[in-house]
Design an enzyme around this catalytic site. Structure first.
Site, PDB file in Angstrom:
ATOM      1  N   ASN A 107      -8.260   7.793  14.508  1.00 53.26           N
ATOM      2  CA  ASN A 107      -6.431   7.587  13.842  1.00 53.26           C
ATOM      3  C   ASN A 107      -8.084   6.191  13.427  1.00 53.26           C
ATOM      4  O   ASN A 107      -8.447   5.394  14.549  1.00 53.26           O
ATOM      5  CB  ASN A 107      -6.037   7.362  14.220  1.00 53.26           C
ATOM      6  CG  ASN A 107      -5.065   6.566  13.751  1.00 53.26           C
ATOM      7  OD1 ASN A 107      -4.688   6.974  11.697  1.00 53.26           O
ATOM      8  ND2 ASN A 107      -4.874   5.158  14.085  1.00 53.26           N
ATOM      9  N   HIS A 109      -6.907   2.477  12.632  1.00 55.47           N
ATOM     10  CA  HIS A 109      -5.860   1.256  12.456  1.00 55.47           C
ATOM     11  C   HIS A 109      -5.429  -0.077  12.443  1.00 55.47           C
ATOM     12  O   HIS A 109      -6.932  -0.609  12.706  1.00 55.47           O
ATOM     13  CB  HIS A 109      -5.180   1.050  13.639  1.00 55.47           C
ATOM     14  CG  HIS A 109      -3.321   0.366  14.420  1.00 55.47           C
ATOM     15  ND1 HIS A 109      -2.875   0.545  13.406  1.00 55.47           N
ATOM     16  CD2 HIS A 109      -4.029  -0.530  14.829  1.00 55.47           C
ATOM     17  CE1 HIS A 109      -1.639   0.197  14.203  1.00 55.47           C
ATOM     18  NE2 HIS A 109      -2.323  -1.294  14.466  1.00 55.47           N
ATOM     19  N   SER A 136      -9.076  -1.151  13.972  1.00 57.98           N
ATOM     20  CA  SER A 136      -9.707  -0.312  14.947  1.00 57.98           C
ATOM     21  C   SER A 136     -10.337   1.457  14.873  1.00 57.98           C
ATOM     22  O   SER A 136      -8.993   1.689  13.570  1.00 57.98           O
ATOM     23  CB  SER A 136      -9.040  -0.480  16.157  1.00 57.98           C
ATOM     24  OG  SER A 136      -8.830  -1.852  16.616  1.00 57.98           O
ATOM     25  N   ASP A 145      -1.111   4.384  18.637  1.00 60.15           N
ATOM     26  CA  ASP A 145      -2.363   3.036  19.019  1.00 60.15           C
ATOM     27  C   ASP A 145      -2.433   2.849  19.644  1.00 60.15           C
ATOM     28  O   ASP A 145      -2.589   1.636  19.829  1.00 60.15           O
ATOM     29  CB  ASP A 145      -1.742   2.683  17.734  1.00 60.15           C
ATOM     30  CG  ASP A 145      -1.187   2.533  16.799  1.00 60.15           C
ATOM     31  OD1 ASP A 145      -1.568   3.443  15.926  1.00 60.15           O
ATOM     32  OD2 ASP A 145      -0.309   2.320  16.109  1.00 60.15           O
TER      33      ASP A 145
HETATM   34  C1  GAR Z   1      -4.869   2.248   5.831  1.00 56.13           C
HETATM   35  O1  GAR Z   1      -5.299   0.573   6.025  1.00 56.13           O
HETATM   36  C2  GAR Z   1      -4.792   2.264   7.398  1.00 56.13           C
HETATM   37  O2  GAR Z   1      -5.813   1.651   8.130  1.00 56.13           O
HETATM   38  C3  GAR Z   1      -3.532   2.411   7.488  1.00 56.13           C
HETATM   39  O3  GAR Z   1      -2.627   3.097   6.427  1.00 56.13           O
HETATM   40  C4  GAR Z   1      -3.679   2.694   5.446  1.00 56.13           C
HETATM   41  C5  GAR Z   1      -4.015   4.062   4.587  1.00 56.13           C
HETATM   42  O4  GAR Z   1      -4.782   3.464   3.247  1.00 56.13           O
HETATM   43  N1  GAR Z   1      -2.296   3.388   8.775  1.00 56.13           N
HETATM   44  C6  GAR Z   1      -2.067   2.566   9.905  1.00 56.13           C
HETATM   45  O5  GAR Z   1      -1.050   2.734   9.031  1.00 56.13           O
HETATM   46  C7  GAR Z   1      -1.599   4.366  10.537  1.00 56.13           C
HETATM   47  N2  GAR Z   1      -0.740   3.875  10.786  1.00 56.13           N
HETATM   48  P1  GAR Z   1      -5.969   4.553   2.977  1.00 56.13           P
HETATM   49  O6  GAR Z   1      -4.609   6.087   2.302  1.00 56.13           O
HETATM   50  O7  GAR Z   1      -6.540   4.169   1.546  1.00 56.13           O
HETATM   51  O8  GAR Z   1      -6.442   5.042   3.683  1.00 56.13           O
END
Ligand code: GAR
Length: 210
Positions: A107, A109, A136, A145
């Protein structure tokens, strides 16, 4: 090349970064499918345009969380997925699903774990007053997480930052970090071992293109 499925809920910019990297001839993974829990996730169109199989599995079409995750699991098996990348998948997975894929699911984060788990990480970073923030990539375990960290990238927090400006800076780092971390896992150079990552066959310095 390792067969990788990506789980998304929205924009899919990290998914796109993985798709782009997987086009490189020496990349050790190929993206074989994208699963979204949202029918209107913009990332679905990007995956389709790239010729990648997509599947929508919405929570409301299943009676229980377990049944939803079982459907995702069945789709992953149908795709022949060997690894799973969560890329903005905004739903907690059941412990049995996590156990099934433990060591084969990662994942990204948007924070320097173990700081700022959960949502709203950029606002939390600004409130805490940290001068460095980042992202991360970690193996997914039962603890949200909280799984072992494979790779991190840091960015500065600037005096005039808003959650939006900070998030944009972190996102650029995410797009570089995630393909690098997936490469390590796909090559078997980063493997889960208990609550840590065991690194093998890596030089002390970061990859040349980093
Ligand atoms: C990203 O910033 C990712 O790190 C975060 O959501 C966004 C998704 O953007 N993930 C989380 O917060 C997981 N809990 P994306 O759809 O453009 O990749």
């Amino acid at each position: 090349r390792k067969r990788v499925a990506v789980l998304i809920s929205g924009r899919g910019s990290n998914m796109t970064a993985l798709i782009e990297s997987a086009k490189e001839p020496d990349y050790p993974a190929e993206i074989v499918g994208v699963i979204s829990d949202k029918v209107d996730a913009p990332g679905l169109h990007i995956a389709e345009a790239a010729g990648i199989a997509t599947k929508v599995l919405e929570r409301r079409d299943y009676q229980t969380k377990e049944a939803h995750d079982l459907a995702i699991d069945a789709t992953l098996h149908a795709l022949g997925a060997e690894l799973v990348c969560l890329a903005g998948y905004m739903r907690l997975l059941t412990t049995s699903f996590v156990r099934e894929w433990q060591g084969r699911m990662i994942n990204i984060h948007p924070a320097l774990l173990p700081l700022f788990r959960g949502l709203d990480t950029h606002r939390k970073a600004l409130e805490a007053g940290v001068r460095l923030h980042g992202c991360s990539v970690h193996f997914v375990t039962a603890e949200m997480d909280g799984g072992p960290i494979i790779a991190q990238a840091a960015v500065p927090v600037l005096p005039d930052d808003s959650p939006e400006s900070l998030s944009a800076r972190v996102l650029k780092a995410e797009h570089r970090l995630y393909p690098m971390a997936l490469r390590l896992v796909a090559e078997g150079k980063a493997r889960i071992e208990g609550d840590k990552v065991r690194f093998e066959g890596m030089t002390a310095s970061p990859p040349e293109d980093w």
